[in-house]
Design a protein around this motif. Structure first.
Motif, PDB file in Angstrom:
ATOM      1  N   GLN A 338       0.826  -1.203   0.000  1.00 50.52           N
ATOM      2  CA  GLN A 338       0.000   0.000   0.000  1.00 50.52           C
ATOM      3  C   GLN A 338       0.863   1.255   0.000  1.00 50.52           C
ATOM      4  O   GLN A 338       0.622   2.197  -0.778  1.00 50.52           O
ATOM      5  CB  GLN A 338      -0.919  -0.010   1.221  1.00 50.52           C
ATOM      6  CG  GLN A 338      -1.853   1.199   1.322  1.00 50.52           C
ATOM      7  CD  GLN A 338      -2.670   1.195   2.618  1.00 50.52           C
ATOM      8  OE1 GLN A 338      -2.646   0.220   3.373  1.00 50.52           O
ATOM      9  NE2 GLN A 338      -3.374   2.281   2.867  1.00 50.52           N
ATOM     10  N   ALA A 341       2.518   1.712  -3.464  1.00 49.33           N
ATOM     11  CA  ALA A 341       1.569   2.152  -4.494  1.00 49.33           C
ATOM     12  C   ALA A 341       1.224   3.628  -4.322  1.00 49.33           C
ATOM     13  O   ALA A 341       1.202   4.394  -5.303  1.00 49.33           O
ATOM     14  CB  ALA A 341       0.307   1.289  -4.431  1.00 49.33           C
ATOM     15  N   GLU A 342       0.951   4.049  -3.089  1.00 47.87           N
ATOM     16  CA  GLU A 342       0.545   5.436  -2.865  1.00 47.87           C
ATOM     17  C   GLU A 342       1.705   6.409  -3.063  1.00 47.87           C
ATOM     18  O   GLU A 342       1.523   7.512  -3.600  1.00 47.87           O
ATOM     19  CB  GLU A 342      -0.054   5.580  -1.467  1.00 47.87           C
ATOM     20  CG  GLU A 342      -1.369   4.811  -1.314  1.00 47.87           C
ATOM     21  CD  GLU A 342      -2.046   5.044   0.032  1.00 47.87           C
ATOM     22  OE1 GLU A 342      -1.685   6.018   0.725  1.00 47.87           O
ATOM     23  OE2 GLU A 342      -2.943   4.252   0.391  1.00 47.87           O
ATOM     24  N   THR A 344       4.324   5.864  -5.056  1.00 42.21           N
ATOM     25  CA  THR A 344       4.598   5.897  -6.502  1.00 42.21           C
ATOM     26  C   THR A 344       3.591   6.784  -7.208  1.00 42.21           C
ATOM     27  O   THR A 344       3.946   7.536  -8.141  1.00 42.21           O
ATOM     28  CB  THR A 344       4.580   4.469  -7.075  1.00 42.21           C
ATOM     29  OG1 THR A 344       5.575   3.682  -6.419  1.00 42.21           O
ATOM     30  CG2 THR A 344       4.857   4.482  -8.569  1.00 42.21           C
ATOM     31  N   ALA A 345       2.337   6.748  -6.792  1.00 39.95           N
ATOM     32  CA  ALA A 345       1.324   7.638  -7.376  1.00 39.95           C
ATOM     33  C   ALA A 345       1.681   9.097  -7.121  1.00 39.95           C
ATOM     34  O   ALA A 345       1.522   9.954  -8.012  1.00 39.95           O
ATOM     35  CB  ALA A 345      -0.050   7.310  -6.791  1.00 39.95           C
ATOM     36  N   TYR A 346       2.172   9.403  -5.934  1.00 40.55           N
ATOM     37  CA  TYR A 346       2.620  10.774  -5.645  1.00 40.55           C
ATOM     38  C   TYR A 346       3.796  11.153  -6.542  1.00 40.55           C
ATOM     39  O   TYR A 346       3.835  12.259  -7.101  1.00 40.55           O
ATOM     40  CB  TYR A 346       3.032  10.890  -4.177  1.00 40.55           C
ATOM     41  CG  TYR A 346       3.801  12.152  -3.868  1.00 40.55           C
ATOM     42  CD1 TYR A 346       3.180  13.398  -3.873  1.00 40.55           C
ATOM     43  CD2 TYR A 346       5.168  12.102  -3.569  1.00 40.55           C
ATOM     44  CE1 TYR A 346       3.895  14.554  -3.588  1.00 40.55           C
ATOM     45  CE2 TYR A 346       5.883  13.251  -3.286  1.00 40.55           C
ATOM     46  CZ  TYR A 346       5.246  14.477  -3.296  1.00 40.55           C
ATOM     47  OH  TYR A 346       5.953  15.629  -3.032  1.00 40.55           O
ATOM     48  N   GLN A 347       4.747  10.249  -6.693  1.00 38.40           N
ATOM     49  CA  GLN A 347       5.919  10.518  -7.530  1.00 38.40           C
ATOM     50  C   GLN A 347       5.517  10.913  -8.942  1.00 38.40           C
ATOM     51  O   GLN A 347       6.174  11.742  -9.595  1.00 38.40           O
ATOM     52  CB  GLN A 347       6.816   9.276  -7.562  1.00 38.40           C
ATOM     53  CG  GLN A 347       8.117   9.437  -8.337  1.00 38.40           C
ATOM     54  CD  GLN A 347       8.899   8.140  -8.400  1.00 38.40           C
ATOM     55  OE1 GLN A 347       8.328   7.054  -8.237  1.00 38.40           O
ATOM     56  NE2 GLN A 347      10.193   8.230  -8.635  1.00 38.40           N
ATOM     57  N   GLU A 348       4.402  10.370  -9.422  1.00 40.32           N
ATOM     58  CA  GLU A 348       3.948  10.617 -10.792  1.00 40.32           C
ATOM     59  C   GLU A 348       2.855  11.686 -10.864  1.00 40.32           C
ATOM     60  O   GLU A 348       2.282  11.929 -11.939  1.00 40.32           O
ATOM     61  CB  GLU A 348       3.418   9.308 -11.378  1.00 40.32           C
ATOM     62  CG  GLU A 348       4.482   8.212 -11.445  1.00 40.32           C
ATOM     63  CD  GLU A 348       3.905   6.841 -11.780  1.00 40.32           C
ATOM     64  OE1 GLU A 348       2.650   6.726 -11.822  1.00 40.32           O
ATOM     65  OE2 GLU A 348       4.697   5.903 -11.972  1.00 40.32           O
ATOM     66  N   SER A 349       2.596  12.361  -9.734  1.00 42.99           N
ATOM     67  CA  SER A 349       1.429  13.247  -9.647  1.00 42.99           C
ATOM     68  C   SER A 349       1.619  14.630 -10.232  1.00 42.99           C
ATOM     69  O   SER A 349       0.641  15.331 -10.519  1.00 42.99           O
ATOM     70  CB  SER A 349       1.020  13.399  -8.174  1.00 42.99           C
ATOM     71  OG  SER A 349       2.015  14.142  -7.471  1.00 42.99           O
ATOM     72  N   ALA A 354       6.916  16.406  -6.123  1.00 41.99           N
ATOM     73  CA  ALA A 354       6.965  15.063  -6.706  1.00 41.99           C
ATOM     74  C   ALA A 354       8.166  14.859  -7.614  1.00 41.99           C
ATOM     75  O   ALA A 354       8.742  13.763  -7.660  1.00 41.99           O
ATOM     76  CB  ALA A 354       5.675  14.773  -7.469  1.00 41.99           C
ATOM     77  N   ASP A 421      -2.694   5.560   4.884  1.00 42.24           N
ATOM     78  CA  ASP A 421      -3.264   6.654   4.088  1.00 42.24           C
ATOM     79  C   ASP A 421      -2.926   8.001   4.707  1.00 42.24           C
ATOM     80  O   ASP A 421      -2.526   8.941   4.015  1.00 42.24           O
ATOM     81  CB  ASP A 421      -4.786   6.505   3.989  1.00 42.24           C
ATOM     82  CG  ASP A 421      -5.222   5.381   3.064  1.00 42.24           C
ATOM     83  OD1 ASP A 421      -4.419   4.968   2.206  1.00 42.24           O
ATOM     84  OD2 ASP A 421      -6.368   4.913   3.209  1.00 42.24           O
ATOM     85  N   THR A 428       3.733  13.379   2.029  1.00 46.10           N
ATOM     86  CA  THR A 428       3.838  14.029   0.723  1.00 46.10           C
ATOM     87  C   THR A 428       3.632  15.538   0.844  1.00 46.10           C
ATOM     88  O   THR A 428       4.285  16.314   0.132  1.00 46.10           O
ATOM     89  CB  THR A 428       2.838  13.428  -0.272  1.00 46.10           C
ATOM     90  OG1 THR A 428       1.509  13.497   0.270  1.00 46.10           O
ATOM     91  CG2 THR A 428       3.186  11.972  -0.566  1.00 46.10           C
TER      92      THR A 428
END
Length: 454
Positions: A338, A341-342, A344-349, A354, A421, A428
């Motif tokens: 978890q 995944a979260e 990595t989503a921030y890294q690509e946000s 980021a 979460d 972040t």
């Protein structure tokens, strides 16, 4: 003068700490002062709650105030049969050693193995290296750049992170690069394992190496997960050249990676395994598990008065019961996935901080976020990292940097999905805020962290 144990305000407690606690044992990154804890929560004087993403560098792996561990400690201290196994024994020490031999696999039967019970990873590794040298009659040690195996003695002198900072190296240690897929020392991630194993082979062929000591995830060196084939290659080389393979699981063992042992992911069996931190459930306790010829002689050569004390042993037995139960280990795997995944989503946000995230990596709940000046150059950004951890503390999250520019995430293994979460939201934001200048140089100036001051 405050009553013993009285906390006052956070500022009062940190001022008192500054006046009386020795600087040689401080590794501080912000003015953390906690007066209580439960699960993954630390409580400051005044009642502010902090989400703990460090677990005291993994020592509180099963949570602060764990009721099972607290109960075992209470029972043990009420009728303690002495305070040591130095010149006698007691049931919990013997049972703890027996349980460790059952838990830690080996190619040898248990009667040919022994357990050293100590206080910390430092003495566990010290005893392992000394025993390997004595058993083989060889002086040499192979270790890895930026590795960490202890805070004093030979364990410190074979720790690359200390040697890089100016600590004299053990005269018989040889350091090789630890294979890092993000920063390959060869310039090509596909060749790092082959190169390191070739270097190790040439050194082992000299016939002077007693042991190879290695972390299955290089924690303080940047939370580096090595490529497949690295530990298996070391295992094969050690077999060929009659050298002991010592796997240091002090920080990442006992369920943290989502497996009972971090080396399980590599399909190998070490000769010697060292454990600590989580093993004591917050109390000082370590263990070295290895062959009798490594740990039986010379007799009385590793003496500390309170080794194997019944209180720490009772805590350790409770920890092993939690490990055998498997729930914490499974949760570490789920919550680690978890987190990854979260993050990595921030890294690509595309958010303000980021693009300063160069890499996100880890196994289970041993996770690293590498911060850089920009992704193109991948230049390490230690200043941003220091400010991000300071800002995270301001916002209510505790975590620390390793290797200067890597945020290390090692929370209690029972952390909930909801807390993950929340942690990612705060962390972040902290990176975003730090990238935008929310933390000044003056705010972090008093916190030297890993910097070595002579």
């Amino acid at each position: 003068m405050p009553e013993p144990g009285a906390s006052g305000t956070r500022e009062q407690l940190t001022d008192r700490d500054h006046a009386v606690i020795a600087g040689v044992e401080k590794l501080r990154f912000f003015p953390l002062a906690a007066c209580a804890g439960r699960g993954e929560i630390l409580v400051e004087p005044g009642g502010r709650e902090l989400l703990d993403l460090s677990a005291s560098w993994t020592a509180a792996a099963f949570g602060h105030g764990n009721s099972d561990i607290a109960g075992a400690i209470t029972r043990a201290v009420a009728e303690a049969p002495g305070a040591s196994i130095l010149s006698g024994t007691h049931p919990d020490a013997v049972a703890l050693a027996e349980e460790l031999l059952e838990l830690v696999p080996s190619r040898r039967p248990n009667p040919e193995r022994r357990v050293y019970l100590g206080h910390a990873g430092t003495d566990a590794n010290e005893v392992a290296l000394r025993g390997c040298r004595h058993a083989t009659g060889r002086p040499g040690i192979i270790a890895f750049q930026n590795g960490y195996h202890g805070g004093f003695g030979a364990a410190r002198a074979v720790s690359g992170v200390h040697v890089t900072a100016g600590v004299p190296a053990d005269p018989e240690v040889v350091f090789f690069p630890y294979p890092d897929p993000y920063r390959p020392h060869t310039g090509d991630a596909g060749t790092v394992v082959e190169d390191v194993l070739a270097r190790a082979r040439r050194q082992l062929e000299r016939g002077t190496t007693a042991a190879v000591i290695v972390e299955p995830v290089q924690s303080d060196g940047g939370v580096i997960v090595p490529p497949a084939g690295f530990l298996a290659g070391l295992r094969a080389l050690c077999d060929t050249h009659g050298t002991y393979l010592v796997v240091d699981e002090v920080k990442v063992g006992l369920g943290r990676t989502g497996r009972t042992h971090a080396f399980d992911a590599h399909g190998i069996l070490p000769d010697v395994v060292t454990l600590g931190k989580a093993l004591g459930g917050g109390l000082p306790l370590s263990a070295t598990v290895g062959p009798a010829e490594v740990l039986d002689a010379p007799v009385a050569s590793a003496l500390m008065t309170t080794i194997g004390n019944p209180v720490s042993c009772a805590a350790g037995r409770t920890v092993l019961a939690l490990v055998r139960d498997g729930h914490a280990t499974r949760n570490a795997g789920l919550r680690g996935a978890q987190f990854l995944a979260e993050l990595t989503a921030y890294q690509e946000s595309g958010r303000s901080g980021a693009d300063r995230v160069g890499d996100v990596r880890g196994q289970g709940l041993a996770i690293g976020i590498e911060l850089v000046t920009d992704r193109t150059s991948a230049t390490p950004d230690s200043e941003l990292t220091a400010k991000a951890v300071y800002r995270a503390w301001e916002l209510g999250v505790v975590l620390y940097p390793v290797r200067g520019n890597v945020l290390e995430i090692t929370p209690p293994l029972m952390i909930t999905a909801e807390s993950v979460d929340r942690a990612v939201r705060i962390l972040t934001r902290a990176i975003d805020d730090a990238a935008q200048g929310a933390v000044s140089d003056d705010q972090i100036a008093a916190f030297r962290g890993w910097q070595r001051i002579d």
